[in-house]
Design an enzyme around this catalytic site. Sequence first.
Site: not given
Ligand code: ATP
Ligand code: MG
Length: 330
Positions: A112, A193, A196
């Site tokens: 990040k 991956k 968000k």
């Molecule tokens: P950010 O980019 O802001 O970190 P994020 O998409 O990674 O957002 P988080 O809120 O950090 O989302 O994570 C919420 C949950 O979703 C966690 O359990 C994380 O492991 C899961 N998660 C996030 N991205 C993925 C993905 N691409 N595939 C499967 N699980 C995911």
């Molecule tokens: Mg995340």
Amino acid sequence: APRSLSGMQPTSDSLHLGNYIGALVEWVRLQETHDAFYFVADLHALTTGPEPEVLRERTRLTAAQFIAGGVDPARSVLFVQSHIAQHTELNWILSCLTGFGEASRMTQFKDKSAKGTNTNVGLFTYPVLQAADILIYDANVVPVGEDQRQHLELSRDLAGRFNARFGDTLVVPEPHIMKATAKIQDLQDPTSKMSKSAATDAGLVSLLDEPSRIVKKIKSAVTDTERDIRFDEEDKPGVSNLLSIHSALSGSSIAELEIAYAGKGYGDLKKDVAEVVVETITPFRDRTLALMKDRGELDRILADGAERAREVAEATVRRVYDKVGLLPAP
Ligand code: ATP
Ligand code: MG
């Protein structure tokens, strides 16, 4: 019953397919067998420097999406992280047990901070606050995606270290990571991956997107120059990702899908993936929008969750403060 606990950050208006398949579906399933605690990680989201009004809106939107996805606030404790002051109290205690080198090895911070411009100390110590989130509720299992495995390992280490030094106090949590679905990839960059906070949103399937937009994104997903449809994450990450999404949402196994698509083209696969995604997302979206129409009711649900969460968190911090040698508060 054993306790399940997990959270998501309100870092965007909408959750995405990875959040849903990798985590939320499991959260909902675990409600059947576990005493479940689920929260919106608004303190964690502050590491991205959001606008105050935007953060407030997204915190409610994220909670609404948990409910829309099947989290039942009557059965599970659904709350907002910042409503429970004890998270930051335990965070401090755990910070003092975390090695600087140990924190420096966390790959999410490296990823990040390499991508973003907002490299603050909060982002660096994020995994310690996450450990506090988990340990404060005596969680037994933590359903998360594969990307959170290293952070969970740190939570386990910190619980073990605390117990070794001060005597048995904290529960050592187990990760609960679903092999097949725990890593949904970006449609445009299938080696990273879905996130968000991805740089562009072309490869991101947001659950609140218009169906037509979702269909378009899936149809332009990156694949490869071959023609055959088989699961091979090394050589065919894009196709494999589409198969994972299809399988998770339709319930067909990957092997069944490979047989069903023998002799068919990528266009057929994409068309069907778009269909199962839209089928899942349409009711989800409708429910979320309906919940957002009654803020009062949503806030009441979160207040009730905070009350139930606080009871547990207060008891843990009291126990921890005493063990480390802090005087009882007068
Ligand atoms: P950010 O980019 O802001 O970190 P994020 O998409 O990674 O957002 P988080 O809120 O950090 O989302 O994570 C919420 C949950 O979703 C966690 O359990 C994380 O492991 C899961 N998660 C996030 N991205 C993925 C993905 N691409 N595939 C499967 N699980 C995911
Ligand atoms: Mg995340």
